[in-house]
Design a protein around this motif. Structure first.
Motif, PDB file in Angstrom:
ATOM      1  N   ARG A 135      21.825 116.400  17.115  1.00  0.00           N
ATOM      2  CA  ARG A 135      22.182 116.777  15.739  1.00  0.00           C
ATOM      3  C   ARG A 135      23.622 116.412  15.423  1.00  0.00           C
ATOM      4  N   LEU A 136      24.527 116.645  16.367  1.00  0.00           N
ATOM      5  CA  LEU A 136      25.925 116.282  16.158  1.00  0.00           C
ATOM      6  C   LEU A 136      26.083 114.775  16.001  1.00  0.00           C
ATOM      7  N   LEU A 137      25.373 114.022  16.829  1.00  0.00           N
ATOM      8  CA  LEU A 137      25.450 112.563  16.759  1.00  0.00           C
ATOM      9  C   LEU A 137      24.901 112.045  15.436  1.00  0.00           C
ATOM     10  N   VAL A 138      23.737 112.519  15.043  1.00  0.00           N
ATOM     11  CA  VAL A 138      23.112 112.034  13.807  1.00  0.00           C
ATOM     12  C   VAL A 138      23.898 112.495  12.584  1.00  0.00           C
ATOM     13  N   SER A 139      24.464 113.697  12.627  1.00  0.00           N
ATOM     14  CA  SER A 139      25.266 114.126  11.485  1.00  0.00           C
ATOM     15  C   SER A 139      26.544 113.309  11.374  1.00  0.00           C
ATOM     16  N   GLY A 140      27.119 112.910  12.497  1.00  0.00           N
ATOM     17  CA  GLY A 140      28.274 112.003  12.464  1.00  0.00           C
ATOM     18  C   GLY A 140      27.906 110.642  11.914  1.00  0.00           C
ATOM     19  N   ILE A 141      26.736 110.146  12.288  1.00  0.00           N
ATOM     20  CA  ILE A 141      26.262 108.862  11.767  1.00  0.00           C
ATOM     21  C   ILE A 141      26.004 108.965  10.266  1.00  0.00           C
ATOM     22  N   ALA A 142      25.391 110.073   9.833  1.00  0.00           N
ATOM     23  CA  ALA A 142      25.132 110.252   8.399  1.00  0.00           C
ATOM     24  C   ALA A 142      26.439 110.331   7.616  1.00  0.00           C
TER      25      ALA A 142
ATOM     26  N   LEU B 173      15.228 117.034  14.232  1.00  0.00           N
ATOM     27  CA  LEU B 173      15.951 117.164  15.489  1.00  0.00           C
ATOM     28  C   LEU B 173      16.132 118.617  15.895  1.00  0.00           C
ATOM     29  N   THR B 174      15.998 118.864  17.197  1.00  0.00           N
ATOM     30  CA  THR B 174      16.202 120.213  17.714  1.00  0.00           C
ATOM     31  C   THR B 174      17.361 120.276  18.702  1.00  0.00           C
ATOM     32  N   SER B 175      17.707 119.173  19.305  1.00  0.00           N
ATOM     33  CA  SER B 175      18.803 119.148  20.270  1.00  0.00           C
ATOM     34  C   SER B 175      20.148 119.204  19.541  1.00  0.00           C
ATOM     35  N   ILE B 176      21.030 120.049  20.030  1.00  0.00           N
ATOM     36  CA  ILE B 176      22.344 120.205  19.403  1.00  0.00           C
ATOM     37  C   ILE B 176      23.160 118.926  19.511  1.00  0.00           C
ATOM     38  N   ASN B 177      23.118 118.282  20.672  1.00  0.00           N
ATOM     39  CA  ASN B 177      23.879 117.038  20.847  1.00  0.00           C
ATOM     40  C   ASN B 177      23.361 115.932  19.943  1.00  0.00           C
TER      41      ASN B 177
END
Length: 111
Positions: A72-79, A66-70
């Protein structure tokens, strides 16, 4: 009318959120290999597979692709949510596991 900006009340910097986040990362970095080793020794391979699918794959996808900041924030929250659910399910199910006999199993640490 003057305002005293140097009041003695704690500010947001007092909470040291960066230090708190780093401590949780350190705790996760220490506990994850131990949990994986324990699941491997207990031969809970389905739990290992679910760890890789639900926790490790979203983290690696977030870190490398992922390169998009938004995004990345979403996927890191999911992780992070997947990690918490994984630990909750692991905690609620380990009481029903059979007690292992590490003394007589091949490849045990006790010689």
């Amino acid at each position: 009318m003057g305002f005293d900006l140097s009041s003695k009340t704690p500010s947001i910097a007092y909470l040291n959120m960066d230090g708190t986040a780093r401590s949780w990362v350190l705790i996760s970095a220490i506990s994850t290999p131990y949990i994986l080793w324990l699941l491997f020794k207990l031969r809970k391979f389905s739990w290992l597979i679910s760890f890789f699918v639900f926790v490790l794959v979203p983290f690696l996808y977030n870190y490398f692709i992922l390169t998009s900041i938004n995004a990345r924030l979403l996927v890191s929250g999911i992780a992070l949510l997947n990690w918490e659910v994984f630990l909750f399910l692991l905690k609620s199910s380990y009481k029903s596991w059979r007690e292992p006999d590490f003394n007589n199993t091949p490849g045990s640490d006790i010689e």
